[in-house]
Enzyme design. Structure first.
Site, PDB file in Angstrom:
ATOM      1  N   GLU A 139       0.825  -1.200   0.000  1.00 52.58           N
ATOM      2  CA  GLU A 139       0.000   0.000   0.000  1.00 52.58           C
ATOM      3  C   GLU A 139       0.862   1.254   0.000  1.00 52.58           C
ATOM      4  OE1 GLU A 139      -0.393  -2.581   2.054  1.00 52.58           O
ATOM      5  OE2 GLU A 139      -2.217  -3.455   1.215  1.00 52.58           O
ATOM      6  N   HIS A 210     -11.993  -5.889   8.064  1.00 54.87           N
ATOM      7  CA  HIS A 210     -12.707  -5.737   6.798  1.00 54.87           C
ATOM      8  C   HIS A 210     -13.970  -4.913   7.009  1.00 54.87           C
ATOM      9  CE1 HIS A 210     -10.165  -9.277   6.071  1.00 54.87           C
ATOM     10  NE2 HIS A 210     -10.179  -8.922   4.806  1.00 54.87           N
TER      11      HIS A 210
END
Lengths: 408, 468
Positions: A139, A210
């Site tokens: 990322e 999540h």
């Protein structure tokens, strides 16, 4: 050998099932996280029912409704619409951007095959692997790379697979993207061409990693424009605006809406204004401010409150969470005198705190207040798997807070 | 903290040149440990200013590369001119030993037990994958094709060693003593789940087995493993009665692209941490094939770059993985501690998870080819059959009894209640803060005022756990 195991297992499983006579969810498409929803609604619930996206007034179920949106440019209003869900609308906006602007490129983890939520489906095939491609799994690399691409005048749209995984990129976003133009001064370079997309929010079974909705971590950073759409039509227009914007944008997509929210979306390219809130429903007694998925729950709570309590509630979608549209919010609150902010992220130091503080700082608004500003938000905890239904703001909690704010 | 002051030391270069260090060294605790075996000890700390470049020297004495010979050829190194690092095999895909020096170090019944662990994981995987498809649990991840990497590495570690997993290492848990009930209680997030129902399925953890609880973000566990290994090393220095321990950290080749991977290897090397990094290179990070993940020679080549002893092994070969891990553990404890990297080559036979359909990005035939060609379970089975300690009847009996055990644990765990709702507020801080106490009360009031709107029946104590 494997096939045999599965078949013989199925019969055993059938017996276990019969034994326990439990409801079994139907087979779902394996394309997105799904399965047992821990947040199923209780049998006698009247408020905490699953959102009925097929009837909610927040989605344009008919073409005329979509085209009547006054924010649309004339070419969109006079054009056609197509039924899309949220991931298709995102895909449409990305496809338009790639087609209309050669400087647009799209990359991230697994985007080449369409992304784990299918937002980038077919883009690599249509526009080629030079502008639509997979990155290695990093990322910080993805965002640093996007900053470099933007610094040289292009318009990267970087995807972070889940908002929960953006943190390794924090240095790049906070110290680099947000400060790039500021530190360059009269040299005049910037990374405004950059847009970072990320799915966010709860789906009922995402647990700690999540489910997160980390918008307030970004709204604290001057220089980043933070956007969260509520619907497919909004997503297309706001994403196109974000990609064309000359500020770095964080575009957060409530992933529960990717398939659930379906509406008629104008087919031509169009943008919707950034940093402009939208009054979704006018009212006189209470203003509710929210963004993203909780808007649907607010709408359900409002319907119940208006029916039961004989009041009228105004609902505002903030859309761009920072820099936010104080004018629209203040005007509404001056009218109603009561304000409630609803968001899924934890309540502490969240967007609600910013809005409440701004309201009480504005003398013209403060003097019209009939009650303190209320916040209905996630508790100050992480998102735990089996307790999600007790954590995210639900219709009953929003309804209850409407009654409280009226009684003050 | 103990510090050891040594007289002036000498550091040697590759050519045996000796460069006197100008200052006495104040050794760090790490160096103090290595100082016990001075013959093997690398210089504990190089002082840049102390290295002098002699006139006409043939070697660079820059502080950043003290062993580099000068060259008068302008040439860039071509990675393609180096052969790929070899992949160690002890036993080939027919179950035949190919390493002449390989001697199995386990009795037949011990091998059978480890084989049963692999089988258990693979049968549990099939059942739970289907159970997810039927909506019985929200999520699952299978480890088909990677059973040997987990079970064989774990079998070469000690119970006291500390483990950090990624998320596809159910074999490690199983080998170390995780029961089927332990798996199922976590998967069903019931009241017996040590994670208190907070985590997604497959996020197992066990204090008793010294395995830290699994965290979804990739590679975050790796620098933690370096730190944990350093802690173990220091603790043993401070108390020599503690047995020597290592840390084992598992990850995939995709995770090795994260910054944390690089940070972990480098910090472990510089602080001489007894940690074994175990890479499961299974060819895919969700949909991304290794070709789009990296261009170097796998993950192993990076270990060398960080000055770490490294081996690549055939991950389908139970014995190769076990032998490599045994040796790695020895190395990790040598010279006062050092990191070791194992790259185990495997193939992710399954979808990434129940949320994934891998045939959207790879051909079915590719998977079928792999399954047919090689499989860690089949390979060990062939070896055992050749050895005479396994046969078709035993295989059949084992598969049937394991399946029965899994289903029994499955239905028992599924019937259990969920943990008390109060658990959602606990462990954020050591004690419930006033804020959290207020929020817990608010939730209790809300549930009591709107009893039909909340389903508290499946939780221990219902809403009662939120306070009296």
């Amino acid at each position: 050998m494997t096939g045999r195991s599965i078949r013989s297992f199925s019969s055993v499983m059938a017996r276990v099932q019969a034994l326990q006579s439990r409801a079994v969810a139907s087979f779902q498409s394996p394309q997105q996280p799904h399965g047992r929803l821990y947040s199923t609604h209780p049998p006698n619930a009247k408020l905490n029912l699953p959102t009925d996206y097929s009837t909610t007034p927040l989605l344009a179920h008919a073409s005329q409704t979509a085209l009547a949106n006054p924010e649309l440019p004339p070419e969109a209003r006079n054009g056609t619409t197509k039924r899309m869900n949220l991931f298709q609308a995102v895909n449409d906006a990305l496809s338009i951007s790639l087609a209309e602007d050669e400087s647009v490129m799209i990359f991230g983890e697994d985007v080449a095959f369409g992304g784990v939520f299918r937002c980038t489906g077919k883009l690599a095939d249509t526009y080629g692997g030079d502008r639509v491609f997979n990155t290695p799994l990093t990322e910080q690399g993805i965002i640093g790379f996007a900053i470099g691409v933007a610094a040289e005048g292009m318009r990267p749209v970087a995807e972070i697979q889940f908002a929960d995984y953006v943190y390794p990129a924090f240095d790049q976003l906070v110290n680099e993207a947000a400060k790039f133009r500021y530190r360059d001064g009269t040299c005049g370079r910037g990374v405004g061409g950059m847009t970072v997309r990320m799915p966010c929010g709860g789906v009922g079974h995402g647990a700690l990693y999540h489910s997160q909705s980390p918008e307030s971590l970004f709204t604290h950073i001057p220089g980043l424009r933070v956007i969260m759409p509520r619907s497919p039509l909004q997503a297309k227009g706001l994403l196109l605006a974000a990609i064309r914007s000359n500020d770095p944008c964080i575009f957060m997509e409530p992933k529960i809406l990717y398939r659930a929210a379906v509406e008629q979306v104008p087919t031509v390219p169009y943008t919707l204004p950034l940093s402009k809130a939208e009054v979704l429903k006018e009212g006189t007694d209470v203003t509710i401010i929210s963004y993203g998925q909780p808007l649907y729950k607010c709408m359900a709570a409002i319907r119940e409150a208006e029916e039961k309590l004989g009041i009228s509630v105004e609902l505002i979608d903030l859309r761009t969470i920072y820099p936010w549209d104080k004018t629209t919010v203040f005007e509404s609150v001056r009218k109603t005198g009561r304000c409630m902010v609803v968001h899924e992220a934890m309540v502490n130091a969240g967007v609600g705190a910013e809005i409440a503080a701004a309201i009480q700082e504005d003398p013209d608004t403060f003097f019209r207040m009939e009650a303190p500003v209320l916040r209905v938000a996630g508790w100050s905890i992480h998102t735990p798997l089996v307790y999600e239904a007790f954590n995210v703001p639900d219709v009953a909690r929003i309804y209850d807070n409407i009654t409280k704010i009226l009684q003050y | 903290m103990k510090r050891i002051r040594l007289p002036t030391q000498r550091a040697s270069t590759a050519q045996g040149r000796r460069v006197a260090l100008q200052q006495p060294l104040l050794l760090s605790p790490a160096a103090a440990c290595t100082a016990k075996t001075p013959a093997l000890a690398p210089p504990a700390r190089r002082h840049a200013g102390s290295l002098s470049q002699r006139p006409d020297a043939k070697h660079v004495s820059f502080p950043g590369a003290i062993k580099s010979a000068f060259s008068n050829t302008l040439r860039f190194e071509q990675p393609s001119t180096y052969p790929a690092l070899a992949t160690y095999r002890a036993v080939d895909q027919h179950g035949v030993a190919v390493d002449p020096s390989f001697v199995p170090d386990l009795a037949d019944d011990a091998v059978v037990e480890l084989y049963r662990d692999m089988l258990t994981v693979s049968i549990m995987d099939l059942i739970m994958f289907d159970a997810q498809r039927q909506g019985r649990l929200s999520f699952y991840m299978v480890s088909a094709g990677e059973e040997a990497v987990s079970v064989a590495t774990a079998s070469a570690l000690e119970k006291e060693d500390v483990i950090f997993c990624q998320y596809r290492e159910q074999g490690v848990f199983r080998q170390r003593g995780f029961t089927l009930a332990d798996f199922m209680n976590q998967l069903f997030a019931n009241r017996k789940d040590p994670g208190k129902g907070r985590n997604m399925p497959v996020h197992y953890g066990s204090k008793e087995l010294n395995i830290h609880t699994i965290s979804s973000p990739l590679a975050t566990q790796l620098p933690q493993a370096s730190g944990a290994a350093y802690a173990l090393k220091i603790q043993r220095m401070q108390d020599p009665s503690i047995p020597p321990r290592v840390v084992a950290a598992y990850f995939g080749e995709g995770a090795a692209s994260e910054g944390d991977f690089h940070a972990a290897l480098n910090i472990a090397a510089t602080r001489s941490c007894p940690v074994i990094f175990i890479c499961r290179n299974n060819g895919y990070a969700i949909s991304t094939p290794t070709l789009e993940q990296y261009r170097g020679d796998g993950i192993a080549s990076r270990g060398l770059g960080y000055g770490i002893e490294t081996i690549r092994v055939d991950g389908n070969d139970f014995w190769a993985v076990r032998e490599a891990t045994k040796k790695a553990r020895e190395l990790a404890l040598q010279d006062g501690g050092k990191p070791v990297l194992i790259e185990a080559m495997t193939y992710r036979v399954s979808h990434h998870s129940t949320s994934d359909d891998s045939f959207a990005y790879r051909a079915r035939v590719e998977v079928e080819d792999w399954k047919r060609r090689d499989n860690p379970i089949a390979r060990l089975r062939k070896w055992m059959e050749a050895k005479g300690c396994w046969d078709e009847a035993k295989e059949k009996e084992a598969r049937e009894s394991i399946r029965r055990e899994v289903l029994k644990a499955f239905s028992e765990a599924e019937r259990e209640k969920k943990p008390p709702i109060r658990s959602m507020f606990e462990d954020i801080y050591e004690d419930l803060t006033p804020d959290l106490q207020e929020q817990m009360k608010a939730l209790k009031r809300q549930i009591e005022q709107y009893p039909d709107e909340y389903d508290v029946g499946e939780f221990v104590e219902g809403a009662g756990s939120l306070g009296r």
